[in-house]
Write an enzyme that holds these catalytic residues in place. Sequence first.
Site, PDB file in Angstrom:
ATOM      1  N   LYS A 128      -7.721  31.403-121.521  1.00  0.00           N
ATOM      2  CA  LYS A 128      -8.936  31.932-120.878  1.00  0.00           C
ATOM      3  C   LYS A 128      -9.238  33.338-121.397  1.00  0.00           C
ATOM      4  O   LYS A 128     -10.387  33.708-121.606  1.00  0.00           O
ATOM      5  CB  LYS A 128      -8.765  31.947-119.358  1.00  0.00           C
ATOM      6  CG  LYS A 128      -8.800  30.553-118.757  1.00  0.00           C
ATOM      7  CD  LYS A 128      -8.317  30.536-117.330  1.00  0.00           C
ATOM      8  CE  LYS A 128      -8.086  29.085-116.896  1.00  0.00           C
ATOM      9  NZ  LYS A 128      -7.449  28.971-115.591  1.00  0.00           N
ATOM     10  N   GLN A 172      -5.137  31.627-110.350  1.00  0.00           N
ATOM     11  CA  GLN A 172      -4.489  30.600-111.165  1.00  0.00           C
ATOM     12  C   GLN A 172      -3.592  29.720-110.288  1.00  0.00           C
ATOM     13  O   GLN A 172      -2.677  30.214-109.642  1.00  0.00           O
ATOM     14  CB  GLN A 172      -3.676  31.270-112.279  1.00  0.00           C
ATOM     15  CG  GLN A 172      -3.107  30.310-113.290  1.00  0.00           C
ATOM     16  CD  GLN A 172      -4.174  29.648-114.152  1.00  0.00           C
ATOM     17  OE1 GLN A 172      -5.203  30.231-114.455  1.00  0.00           O
ATOM     18  NE2 GLN A 172      -3.947  28.410-114.542  1.00  0.00           N
ATOM     19  N   ASP A 195     -14.497  29.086-110.627  1.00  0.00           N
ATOM     20  CA  ASP A 195     -13.775  27.809-110.719  1.00  0.00           C
ATOM     21  C   ASP A 195     -14.393  26.757-109.798  1.00  0.00           C
ATOM     22  O   ASP A 195     -14.093  25.575-109.905  1.00  0.00           O
ATOM     23  CB  ASP A 195     -12.303  28.002-110.309  1.00  0.00           C
ATOM     24  CG  ASP A 195     -11.369  28.053-111.514  1.00  0.00           C
ATOM     25  OD1 ASP A 195     -11.790  27.622-112.605  1.00  0.00           O
ATOM     26  OD2 ASP A 195     -10.228  28.520-111.348  1.00  0.00           O
TER      27      ASP A 195
END
Length: 368
Positions: A128, A172, A195
């Site tokens: 990322k 994460q 996300d």
Amino acid sequence: MTKTRVQSVAALWQIWSMKSFVTSSKLKAFSTSLINPSNSILMSPSLVSLDCPDLWTCISMQSDHSSIQKYSSKHVAQIIDGKAIADEIRSGIALEVRRMKESIGQVPQLAVILVGQRRDSQTYVRNKKIGSEEVGIKFVMTTLPDNCTEYEVCNALQNYNENSSVHGIILQLPLPQHLDEGKILSLLSLEKDVDGFHPVNIGNLALLGREPLFIPCTPKGCIELLLRSGIEITGKKAVVIGRSNVVGLPMSLLLQRHHATVTIIHAYTRNPDKIAREADILITAAGVPNLVRGSWLKPGAIVVDVGTNPVEDPECEHGYRLMGDVCFEEASKIASAITPVPGGVGPMTVAMLLYNTLESAKCAFKFT
Ligand code: NAD
């Protein structure tokens, strides 16, 4: 591909390329439904031996292989090249970031909170970071030890929530067991939930007439792959294998938004091969290598393989290689189109994350 199909794909592509960078975040996030720990790879099973057949091999061995015989001699499925499509999307994002910088002197910024030392999580975060920097998106990260407290994670999240120069936040996943993932995720600012895992964003994806600000990156990437490959979704019978919050569930919701008739297969589904064989479009995110055999497919089906499973292979550099959920060799003789692993869905997930971050920044700066 028929001429009409090619034209409609070209038209969709034009709509996306021309309009997507000038619409608001909200509109764009929803645009996937009009035309459209990443963390999730984290849920992969641990390494399994290449020689060790899994439970599902037995089932598929018993099933009817007649469809393979009919197709195998000459047919080869079209490969859906996720890497090439993602590269194209990322080039568009890079151009937009540059235009933003030149016009208002600002660029988007993505923040990641990484808890613990999981190697897979570290790899995904690194990808990322590289992906962000390549397109000019700033990247910032907070790392916390495995044994950190919930308070410390919430505090890091809150700092990014309040930092106006941060436009996207990723927690994460998975978190260590002692941390309440749901509780922490619900603290994430909706406007920065790139996300798309915040319960309100998922809820709005599920409710007709509502628009999520962000759609989870992997399912969104799958839809983009289908549309950009000229595959019609409306009216098709779609089967999704897996029902996780990260992939399977939002995937099924998104397919419904695209007017597919959706069936979900999960670990407790009986006769999954029979159900899968009804699919015009099969999207699999089970995390089980070689789960889907050629005999699970209807001839001509479209197969999107989200599975990213490390499988021991001493001949590979790191001692393992990545395999999808689909037995590619068999499936490519039956399907009409198929995504490879790697090089299919994976690159699209990162591209969609960058895209969501850009859209969030545009919204924050009111930049069109
Ligand atoms: P998960 O473990 O959270 O969920 C797996 C789902 O599959 C569950 O709903 C389970 O019921 C179902 N399942 C498990 N075994 C099954 C079986 N034998 N038959 C039918 N259903 C079964 O996993 P996840 O986070 O959704 O990820 C799934 C896979 O997708 C993993 O391989 C992961 O690495 C991969 N993934 C890839 C990307 C990407 O960008 N390419 C992103 C996310 C996840």
